[in-house]
Enzyme design. Structure first.
Site, PDB file in Angstrom:
ATOM      1  N   TYR A 175      -5.114   8.436   5.092  1.00  0.00           N
ATOM      2  CA  TYR A 175      -6.516   8.228   5.488  1.00  0.00           C
ATOM      3  C   TYR A 175      -6.768   8.386   6.995  1.00  0.00           C
ATOM      4  O   TYR A 175      -7.918   8.356   7.429  1.00  0.00           O
ATOM      5  CB  TYR A 175      -7.024   6.866   4.992  1.00  0.00           C
ATOM      6  CG  TYR A 175      -7.403   6.855   3.526  1.00  0.00           C
ATOM      7  CD1 TYR A 175      -7.197   7.962   2.709  1.00  0.00           C
ATOM      8  CD2 TYR A 175      -7.990   5.727   2.945  1.00  0.00           C
ATOM      9  CE1 TYR A 175      -7.547   7.952   1.363  1.00  0.00           C
ATOM     10  CE2 TYR A 175      -8.342   5.715   1.595  1.00  0.00           C
ATOM     11  CZ  TYR A 175      -8.109   6.828   0.814  1.00  0.00           C
ATOM     12  OH  TYR A 175      -8.461   6.809  -0.519  1.00  0.00           O
ATOM     13  N   GLY A 226       1.650   8.060  -0.865  1.00  0.00           N
ATOM     14  CA  GLY A 226       1.977   7.013   0.103  1.00  0.00           C
ATOM     15  C   GLY A 226       2.426   5.717  -0.548  1.00  0.00           C
ATOM     16  O   GLY A 226       3.136   5.718  -1.566  1.00  0.00           O
ATOM     17  N   VAL A 227       1.976   4.618   0.018  1.00  0.00           N
ATOM     18  CA  VAL A 227       2.417   3.306  -0.452  1.00  0.00           C
ATOM     19  C   VAL A 227       1.926   3.042  -1.882  1.00  0.00           C
ATOM     20  O   VAL A 227       2.596   2.383  -2.676  1.00  0.00           O
ATOM     21  CB  VAL A 227       1.984   2.206   0.557  1.00  0.00           C
ATOM     22  CG1 VAL A 227       0.497   1.961   0.534  1.00  0.00           C
ATOM     23  CG2 VAL A 227       2.755   0.924   0.319  1.00  0.00           C
ATOM     24  N   ASP A 228       0.768   3.588  -2.202  1.00  0.00           N
ATOM     25  CA  ASP A 228       0.186   3.464  -3.545  1.00  0.00           C
ATOM     26  C   ASP A 228       1.163   4.027  -4.592  1.00  0.00           C
ATOM     27  O   ASP A 228       1.489   3.362  -5.590  1.00  0.00           O
ATOM     28  CB  ASP A 228      -1.137   4.252  -3.551  1.00  0.00           C
ATOM     29  CG  ASP A 228      -2.022   3.939  -4.744  1.00  0.00           C
ATOM     30  OD1 ASP A 228      -1.667   3.047  -5.529  1.00  0.00           O
ATOM     31  OD2 ASP A 228      -3.069   4.597  -4.876  1.00  0.00           O
ATOM     32  N   THR A 277      -3.726   3.931   7.665  1.00  0.00           N
ATOM     33  CA  THR A 277      -3.104   4.657   8.785  1.00  0.00           C
ATOM     34  C   THR A 277      -2.222   5.825   8.342  1.00  0.00           C
ATOM     35  O   THR A 277      -1.649   6.521   9.171  1.00  0.00           O
ATOM     36  CB  THR A 277      -2.231   3.717   9.655  1.00  0.00           C
ATOM     37  OG1 THR A 277      -1.122   3.260   8.857  1.00  0.00           O
ATOM     38  CG2 THR A 277      -3.031   2.549  10.174  1.00  0.00           C
ATOM     39  N   GLY A 278      -2.116   6.036   7.016  1.00  0.00           N
ATOM     40  CA  GLY A 278      -1.317   7.161   6.516  1.00  0.00           C
ATOM     41  C   GLY A 278      -2.230   8.343   6.211  1.00  0.00           C
ATOM     42  O   GLY A 278      -2.829   8.927   7.115  1.00  0.00           O
ATOM     43  N   ASN A 295      -6.710   3.995  -3.488  1.00  0.00           N
ATOM     44  CA  ASN A 295      -7.945   4.782  -3.327  1.00  0.00           C
ATOM     45  C   ASN A 295      -8.941   4.250  -4.345  1.00  0.00           C
ATOM     46  O   ASN A 295      -8.595   3.435  -5.192  1.00  0.00           O
ATOM     47  CB  ASN A 295      -7.683   6.278  -3.481  1.00  0.00           C
ATOM     48  CG  ASN A 295      -7.017   6.589  -4.797  1.00  0.00           C
ATOM     49  OD1 ASN A 295      -7.536   6.254  -5.858  1.00  0.00           O
ATOM     50  ND2 ASN A 295      -5.844   7.189  -4.748  1.00  0.00           N
ATOM     51  N   ASP A 320      10.354  -1.641   3.042  1.00  0.00           N
ATOM     52  CA  ASP A 320       9.617  -1.110   1.895  1.00  0.00           C
ATOM     53  C   ASP A 320       8.866  -2.281   1.271  1.00  0.00           C
ATOM     54  O   ASP A 320       9.489  -3.234   0.784  1.00  0.00           O
ATOM     55  CB  ASP A 320      10.647  -0.522   0.914  1.00  0.00           C
ATOM     56  CG  ASP A 320      10.016  -0.021  -0.366  1.00  0.00           C
ATOM     57  OD1 ASP A 320       8.786  -0.184  -0.559  1.00  0.00           O
ATOM     58  OD2 ASP A 320      10.766   0.534  -1.188  1.00  0.00           O
ATOM     59  N   ILE A 321       7.555  -2.215   1.280  1.00  0.00           N
ATOM     60  CA  ILE A 321       6.745  -3.357   0.823  1.00  0.00           C
ATOM     61  C   ILE A 321       6.997  -3.690  -0.647  1.00  0.00           C
ATOM     62  O   ILE A 321       6.831  -4.835  -1.057  1.00  0.00           O
ATOM     63  CB  ILE A 321       5.243  -3.114   1.110  1.00  0.00           C
ATOM     64  CG1 ILE A 321       4.471  -4.440   1.082  1.00  0.00           C
ATOM     65  CG2 ILE A 321       4.638  -2.102   0.144  1.00  0.00           C
ATOM     66  CD1 ILE A 321       3.072  -4.360   1.655  1.00  0.00           C
TER      67      ILE A 321
HETATM   68  P1  ADP Z   1      -3.823   5.233   3.321  1.00  0.00           P
HETATM   69  O1  ADP Z   1      -4.252   6.223   2.270  1.00  0.00           O
HETATM   70  O2  ADP Z   1      -4.601   3.926   3.251  1.00  0.00           O
HETATM   71  O3  ADP Z   1      -3.757   5.811   4.674  1.00  0.00           O
HETATM   72  P2  ADP Z   1      -0.924   5.495   2.940  1.00  0.00           P
HETATM   73  O4  ADP Z   1      -0.152   5.009   1.767  1.00  0.00           O
HETATM   74  O5  ADP Z   1      -1.021   6.955   3.138  1.00  0.00           O
HETATM   75  O6  ADP Z   1      -2.360   4.782   2.841  1.00  0.00           O
HETATM   76  O7  ADP Z   1      -0.305   4.880   4.256  1.00  0.00           O
HETATM   77  C1  ADP Z   1      -0.476   3.557   4.688  1.00  0.00           C
HETATM   78  C2  ADP Z   1       0.759   3.144   5.430  1.00  0.00           C
HETATM   79  O8  ADP Z   1       1.755   2.714   4.495  1.00  0.00           O
HETATM   80  C3  ADP Z   1       1.404   4.237   6.252  1.00  0.00           C
HETATM   81  O9  ADP Z   1       1.692   3.728   7.540  1.00  0.00           O
HETATM   82  C4  ADP Z   1       2.675   4.556   5.499  1.00  0.00           C
HETATM   83  O10 ADP Z   1       3.732   4.962   6.355  1.00  0.00           O
HETATM   84  C5  ADP Z   1       3.005   3.226   4.894  1.00  0.00           C
HETATM   85  N1  ADP Z   1       3.894   3.226   3.716  1.00  0.00           N
HETATM   86  C6  ADP Z   1       4.181   4.223   2.854  1.00  0.00           C
HETATM   87  N2  ADP Z   1       5.053   3.812   1.920  1.00  0.00           N
HETATM   88  C7  ADP Z   1       5.334   2.495   2.202  1.00  0.00           C
HETATM   89  C8  ADP Z   1       6.185   1.493   1.626  1.00  0.00           C
HETATM   90  N3  ADP Z   1       6.922   1.740   0.530  1.00  0.00           N
HETATM   91  N4  ADP Z   1       6.205   0.250   2.207  1.00  0.00           N
HETATM   92  C9  ADP Z   1       5.470  -0.021   3.302  1.00  0.00           C
HETATM   93  N5  ADP Z   1       4.657   0.873   3.886  1.00  0.00           N
HETATM   94  C10 ADP Z   1       4.596   2.120   3.355  1.00  0.00           C
END
Ligand code: ADP
Length: 176
Positions: free
Chosen positions: A126, A31-33, A123-124, A23, A9-10
């Protein structure tokens, strides 16, 4: 090459800066945001609002990057960048994804950081193909590090399977 690849988890990374796949509104999302804003608390959103008010009233353009506080996170800064939306980036998808990585790295250097962690931008939600994104991410980071010794880059994947896809995609290009 000071590149680390891991699963996790980043938001938990103890690095100088973590990169957010934001975004263009910069106001949080899924997602990660969403994970970064949840774990980092409201000061990140407050700083993002200030960025929108001062530097980017129309939103953060695709491929650009901007830094804010990391709030309650162990990192010092969050670098928000906007990756391209697959299917809406025409023939500029690769270039825009590379820009997102490169401009984030430049921000990290400007902040005096020696370590920066990236999620798999675009890659999520988007929809950017993971294998293609992996090669672009790796090449862009490697090229940047050639001119910026002293910076360590960590690629953080949310699942074992996405880490494996990254590793197998870069294998043909990772040996000198
Ligand atoms: P985007 O909108 O740029 O595609 P996303 O957040 O949907 O961004 O996904 C980008 C990547 O981050 C995906 O591979 C997703 O699995 C990953 N991700 C989601 N949550 C976390 C987290 N807490 N830590 C690391 N990577 C994550």
């Amino acid at each position: 090459m000071p590149i680390e690849i891991k699963t996790g988890d980043i938001t938990k990374e103890r690095v100088c800066a973590i990169v957010n796949a934001a975004n263009s509104s910069c106001m949080g999302g899924g997602g990660v945001d969403g994970a970064i804003h949840r774990a980092g608390g409201p000061t990140i959103l407050k700083a993002c609002k200030e960025v929108r008010r001062t530097k980017y009233p129309d939103g953060l353009p695709t491929g650009e990057a901007v830094a804010t506080t990391a709030g309650d996170l162990p990192a010092k800064y969050v670098i928000h960048t906007v990756g391209p939306v697959w299917g809406r980036c025409g023939d500029r998808c690769d270039e825009l994804l590379a820009n997102a990585y490169r401009n984030s790295l430049k921000e990290a250097v400007k902040l005096g950081c020696e370590s920066v962690a990236f999620p798999a931008i675009s890659t999520g939600i988007y929809g950017f193909p993971a294998e293609r994104a992996a090669k672009i991410a790796y090449r862009t980071v490697r090229e940047f590090l050639r001119e910026h010794s002293g910076l360590t880059v960590v690629f953080v994947f949310h699942s074992e399977s996405s880490r494996r896809i990254f590793e197998s995609s870069i294998a043909p290009i990772s040996n000198p």
